[in-house]
Design a protein around this motif. Structure first.
Motif, PDB file in Angstrom:
ATOM      1  N   UNK A  62     -28.434  -9.616   1.492  1.00 40.17           N
ATOM      2  CA  UNK A  62     -27.434 -10.457   2.143  1.00 40.17           C
ATOM      3  C   UNK A  62     -27.308 -11.824   1.480  1.00 40.17           C
ATOM      4  N   UNK A  63     -28.420 -12.507   1.229  1.00 40.43           N
ATOM      5  CA  UNK A  63     -28.362 -13.859   0.636  1.00 40.43           C
ATOM      6  C   UNK A  63     -27.732 -13.824  -0.747  1.00 40.43           C
ATOM      7  N   UNK A  64     -28.111 -12.826  -1.545  1.00 46.52           N
ATOM      8  CA  UNK A  64     -27.542 -12.686  -2.887  1.00 46.52           C
ATOM      9  C   UNK A  64     -26.039 -12.399  -2.801  1.00 46.52           C
ATOM     10  N   UNK A  65     -25.640 -11.565  -1.846  1.00 52.89           N
ATOM     11  CA  UNK A  65     -24.221 -11.247  -1.651  1.00 52.89           C
ATOM     12  C   UNK A  65     -23.428 -12.504  -1.316  1.00 52.89           C
ATOM     13  N   UNK A  66     -23.925 -13.274  -0.354  1.00 47.27           N
ATOM     14  CA  UNK A  66     -23.218 -14.490   0.055  1.00 47.27           C
ATOM     15  C   UNK A  66     -23.101 -15.464  -1.114  1.00 47.27           C
ATOM     16  N   UNK A 110     -24.578  -3.803   0.471  1.00 46.89           N
ATOM     17  CA  UNK A 110     -25.279  -5.020   0.866  1.00 46.89           C
ATOM     18  C   UNK A 110     -26.278  -4.643   1.951  1.00 46.89           C
ATOM     19  N   UNK A 111     -27.556  -4.859   1.675  1.00 41.25           N
ATOM     20  CA  UNK A 111     -28.616  -4.530   2.620  1.00 41.25           C
ATOM     21  C   UNK A 111     -28.931  -5.742   3.487  1.00 41.25           C
ATOM     22  N   UNK A 112     -28.902  -5.541   4.797  1.00 40.81           N
ATOM     23  CA  UNK A 112     -29.219  -6.624   5.720  1.00 40.81           C
ATOM     24  C   UNK A 112     -29.588  -6.031   7.072  1.00 40.81           C
ATOM     25  N   UNK A 113     -30.688  -6.517   7.638  1.00 38.41           N
ATOM     26  CA  UNK A 113     -31.100  -6.080   8.975  1.00 38.41           C
ATOM     27  C   UNK A 113     -30.309  -6.804  10.058  1.00 38.41           C
ATOM     28  N   UNK A 135     -16.612  -9.279   2.786  1.00 34.71           N
ATOM     29  CA  UNK A 135     -15.366  -9.943   2.380  1.00 34.71           C
ATOM     30  C   UNK A 135     -14.892  -9.498   1.003  1.00 34.71           C
ATOM     31  N   UNK A 136     -15.324  -8.346   0.555  1.00 33.07           N
ATOM     32  CA  UNK A 136     -14.958  -7.910  -0.793  1.00 33.07           C
ATOM     33  C   UNK A 136     -14.615  -6.425  -0.785  1.00 33.07           C
ATOM     34  N   UNK A 137     -13.756  -5.992  -1.725  1.00 24.48           N
ATOM     35  CA  UNK A 137     -13.346  -4.585  -1.770  1.00 24.48           C
ATOM     36  C   UNK A 137     -14.497  -3.682  -2.201  1.00 24.48           C
ATOM     37  N   UNK A 138     -14.445  -2.445  -1.762  1.00 26.39           N
ATOM     38  CA  UNK A 138     -15.409  -1.404  -2.135  1.00 26.39           C
ATOM     39  C   UNK A 138     -16.846  -1.806  -1.820  1.00 26.39           C
ATOM     40  N   UNK A 139     -17.033  -2.599  -0.773  1.00 23.30           N
ATOM     41  CA  UNK A 139     -18.354  -3.095  -0.403  1.00 23.30           C
ATOM     42  C   UNK A 139     -18.678  -2.644   1.011  1.00 23.30           C
ATOM     43  N   UNK A 140     -19.918  -2.231   1.193  1.00 25.58           N
ATOM     44  CA  UNK A 140     -20.341  -1.677   2.472  1.00 25.58           C
ATOM     45  C   UNK A 140     -21.671  -2.283   2.895  1.00 25.58           C
TER      46      UNK A 140
END
Length: 157
Positions: free
Chosen positions: A21-25, A42-45, A51-56
């Protein structure tokens, strides 16, 4: 290259990207979504606003998820971090190569490559290549070698 992946033909063999999550943000702050041509997980508990295409967002077990991806997709997965995910995937034998960018700056603090944690065994990596950049940075490419169980190594890591 300011930390962005190479979009050359060689990088087109990449199938998907995984990051915490932090890296994604942080990556969202770089401008246009750089990985728009690839699936991104994006891994996050605790959840994250995508906010980006093709991202889950993935809130389940990251190890099981990546094992399933590797078994069904048969393509490369580029783990961008952070430290906790790096450690988790390394400790579960899910990292085959490491591409490490060494920057000519001392920050004084930061997040360790493996989140300050130790692995259960010594894992050897062999240098497969390196590329210097004009700004003084160096990209190091390592491929995984043998794993030495901690007990065979006197418990030393």
């Amino acid at each position: 290259n300011r930390g962005k992946p190479d979009k050359s033909k060689k990088s087109q063999r990449l199938f998907q990207f995984s990051l915490g999550k932090s890296c994604y943000i942080q990556t969202l702050g770089f401008g246009d979504w750089y990985f728009k041509d690839h699936e991104t997980y994006v891994f996050s508990r605790t959840g994250v606003k995508i906010e980006s295409p093709r991202t889950r967002h993935v809130d389940g077990d990251p190890v099981a998820f990546v094992r399933t991806l590797k078994a069904t997709r048969g393509k490369n997965i580029w783990l961008l971090g952070g430290g906790e995910l790096n450690w988790l995937f390394l400790n579960h034998n899910l990292i085959d190569e490491i591409m490490l960018s060494v920057q000519p700056i001392c920050l004084g603090s930061g997040i360790g490559l493996f989140g300050g944690r130790r692995t259960d065994a010594a894992i050897n990596f062999k240098l497969a290549g390196s590329k210097p950049f004009l700004n003084g940075a160096i990209l190091l490419h390592y491929k995984r070698g043998d794993t030495i169980p901690a007990e065979a190594n006197g418990g030393e890591q």
